[in-house]
Write a protein that holds these residues in place. Structure first.
Motif, PDB file in Angstrom:
ATOM      1  N   LEU A 191      35.382  18.517  52.233  1.00 15.31           N
ATOM      2  CA  LEU A 191      34.510  18.150  51.460  1.00 15.31           C
ATOM      3  C   LEU A 191      33.650  17.314  52.383  1.00 15.31           C
ATOM      4  N   LYS A 192      32.147  16.869  50.766  1.00 15.76           N
ATOM      5  CA  LYS A 192      31.561  16.312  51.239  1.00 15.76           C
ATOM      6  C   LYS A 192      32.037  15.080  50.431  1.00 15.76           C
TER       7      LYS A 192
ATOM      8  N   ASP B 209      39.810  21.836  39.987  1.00 17.89           N
ATOM      9  CA  ASP B 209      38.519  22.407  39.573  1.00 17.89           C
ATOM     10  C   ASP B 209      38.599  22.626  37.695  1.00 17.89           C
TER      11      ASP B 209
ATOM     12  N   ASP C 291      38.209  12.246  49.570  1.00 14.45           N
ATOM     13  CA  ASP C 291      36.675  13.447  50.538  1.00 14.45           C
ATOM     14  C   ASP C 291      37.514  13.793  50.826  1.00 14.45           C
TER      15      ASP C 291
ATOM     16  N   ARG D 215      28.794  13.125  39.013  1.00 12.93           N
ATOM     17  CA  ARG D 215      29.613  14.065  40.424  1.00 12.93           C
ATOM     18  C   ARG D 215      30.753  14.576  40.200  1.00 12.93           C
ATOM     19  N   ARG D 216      31.313  13.411  40.125  1.00 12.14           N
ATOM     20  CA  ARG D 216      32.495  13.670  41.375  1.00 12.14           C
ATOM     21  C   ARG D 216      33.762  14.232  39.492  1.00 12.14           C
TER      22      ARG D 216
ATOM     23  N   ASN E  89      24.336  20.554  45.477  1.00  8.73           N
ATOM     24  CA  ASN E  89      25.884  19.789  44.744  1.00  8.73           C
ATOM     25  C   ASN E  89      26.979  20.299  45.645  1.00  8.73           C
ATOM     26  N   LYS E  90      26.886  21.644  45.611  1.00  9.73           N
ATOM     27  CA  LYS E  90      28.248  22.105  46.299  1.00  9.73           C
ATOM     28  C   LYS E  90      28.819  21.168  47.277  1.00  9.73           C
ATOM     29  N   ASP E  91      30.380  21.024  46.417  1.00 12.09           N
ATOM     30  CA  ASP E  91      30.953  20.038  46.840  1.00 12.09           C
ATOM     31  C   ASP E  91      32.328  20.195  48.514  1.00 12.09           C
ATOM     32  N   GLU E  92      31.933  21.506  48.766  1.00  8.93           N
ATOM     33  CA  GLU E  92      32.163  21.918  49.780  1.00  8.93           C
ATOM     34  C   GLU E  92      31.324  21.719  51.546  1.00  8.93           C
TER      35      GLU E  92
ATOM     36  N   LYS F 279      34.992  20.033  39.233  1.00 10.66           N
ATOM     37  CA  LYS F 279      33.653  21.390  40.126  1.00 10.66           C
ATOM     38  C   LYS F 279      33.100  22.405  38.931  1.00 10.66           C
TER      39      LYS F 279
ATOM     40  N   GLN G  24      31.022  12.957  48.003  1.00  8.89           N
ATOM     41  CA  GLN G  24      30.306  12.968  46.421  1.00  8.89           C
ATOM     42  C   GLN G  24      29.920  12.168  46.122  1.00  8.89           C
TER      43      GLN G  24
END
Length: 452
Positions: A388-389, A209, A48, A347-348, A379-382, A351, A391
């Protein structure tokens, strides 16, 4: 949080190429030993974080990513690095394929004539006399600058495109296919090699990605990393962990080590035209895993232990001395099929690849375009500021995890990721390598596929 620093620097070198690259390699800050380490190198929460590292001392842990460093003897490693010194400075490089790690018993004991005109003794010994062409991936920060310098010293490495200058060469490299420019059948230090040039940004994106799986897929298998960069070490650790998660989505509740590693090794071959049209050995994946099981264990064992939803059926077997070197051992494994755990794996996923999986289920669930875009945004990672959010699976991930057709949908996403860039990369071979070398390479691949 790691210290944030700019990753990119332009290093315009005016000294002779060989001298410049010798200095560049000898100043590397990685440890002198490249033997795999047993220590846990995955501190909690590292996935993360999104640092820009300027030095190996800024890695999340002092042993972070050591699993990537496959063991070879020192003489062979020095011989490979001696080849690298004949090229302009690079940021990252690895050697891969059957010329580095045997993919069959025949490769390991071949006594036929070596393809190398006058290779160092260390290479001949490592390849056990017969030998094979050695494949390299070379990653400069700026490929046009690399090609400009390389064309001055090694114009004979290039096809007619080299006459058009480094701008055209780098354009063809970056804009078509997977972003690689291959020069096959090149003799360096008496050794027959094939090398691909790929831009730093291109390989970084693919590792994080899964844009094409062209480079990420090669690094799913054991390779000999010869020159490192800290950001790419972190990116590749993400890539390897993503490979385990993706494989688990394709596998049943129980499986064996070899089934896991075969699934991982096969990810980037799905959709590859060379596998479909007979220019690759159909037993290639099985050969790679069977004859490199030790290296697969070193590469993935710590990552497996770091995941909460996969386990060895007999944990005590992994505590026995020498178990990793036992080629006859094929440990049974199992995974937790709990929908919430599987949702977190979805989710992980990387991207670009995850979005392809989402798109498969958008059609199945009949989700409107507006709803789909809102879901992607949520659901953006950033997060704001480029961080990073964390996840954590959302409702859409949980809905996907409850479906029985996940293996089929993930397989479709893999094919969509691999097929087009691999096809175009193959088609541009006659332009980058030249017609005669491309035909020779294709014929040799077909011959190997018929023999095995």
């Amino acid at each position: 949080m790691y210290r944030r620093q700019a990753v990119f620097r332009i290093a315009l070198c005016r000294r002779p190429l060989v001298q410049a690259n010798r200095r560049f390699i000898s100043s590397e800050k990685t440890p002198t030993s490249d033997a795999p380490h047993d220590s846990q190198s995955l501190p909690p929460g590292w996935e993360d974080e999104a640092p820009a590292l300027s030095d190996f001392t800024e890695l999340p842990h002092k042993d972070f990513g050591k699993n990537q460093l496959m063991e070879t003897n020192e003489d062979f490693k020095r011989a490979l690095r001696g080849i690298l010194r004949q090229f302009p400075p690079i940021t990252y490089a690895f050697a891969y394929g059957s010329g580095v790690f045997p993919q069959s018993a025949a490769t390991a004991s071949r006594t036929t004539q070596s393809p190398h005109p006058n290779a160092p003794e260390a290479i001949l010994k490592w390849q056990k006399g017969g030998g094979k062409m050695i494949d390299f991936i070379l990653t400069p920060k700026f490929s046009q600058h690399f090609h400009s310098l390389n064309l001055r010293e090694h114009r004979d490495h290039y096809s007619f495109l080299g006459s058009l200058g480094s701008g055209v060469v780098s354009h063809v490299q970056d804009k078509y296919g997977a972003g690689a420019y291959f020069n096959p059948y090149i003799t360096v230090n008496g050794t027959l090699i094939k090398y691909a040039v790929v831009n730093y940004e291109t390989i970084l994106r693919d590792l994080t990605d899964w844009e094409t799986l062209y480079f990420a897929g090669r690094l799913h298998k054991p390779v000999k990393i010869l020159h490192e960069e800290p950001n790419l070490r972190v990116a590749n650790q993400r890539n390897l962990l993503s490979a385990v998660r993706c494989a688990l989505l394709l596998l049943p509740p129980t499986f064996t080590e070899k089934e896991l590693y075969s699934t991982i090794a096969g990810l980037s071959y799905q959709g590859d035209p060379r596998m479909q049209y007979g220019s690759e050995n159909p037993k290639k994946i099985d050969n790679i895993v069977t004859h490199q099981i030790r290296n697969f264990r070193y590469l993935y064992h710590d990552l497996i232990l770091s995941l909460p939803n996969i386990r060895y059926a007999d944990d005590s077997a992994t505590h026995k001395s020498g178990w990793m070197e036992n080629h006859d051992l094929d440990l049974k494994m199992s995974q937790d099929m709990d929908p919430e755990r599987r949702a977190n794996m979805v989710r992980r996923l990387p991207k670009k690849f995850r979005e392809k999986v989402y798109f498969q289920y958008r059609g199945k669930f009949g989700i409107s375009g507006r709803q789909y875009q809102e879901m992607l945004e949520a659901n953006k990672d950033e997060a704001a500021g480029g961080t990073l959010k964390k996840q954590v699976a959302g409702e859409f991930d949980k809905r996907i995890a409850g479906e029985k057709d996940i293996p089929q949908m993930v397989t479709k996403a893999i094919n969509q990721t691999v097929k087009w860039p691999s096809t175009v990369q193959t088609l541009k071979g006659p332009f980058t390598a030249g017609l005669s070398k491309s035909w020779r390479y294709l014929q040799e691949k077909r011959e190997k596929a018929r023999m095995k």
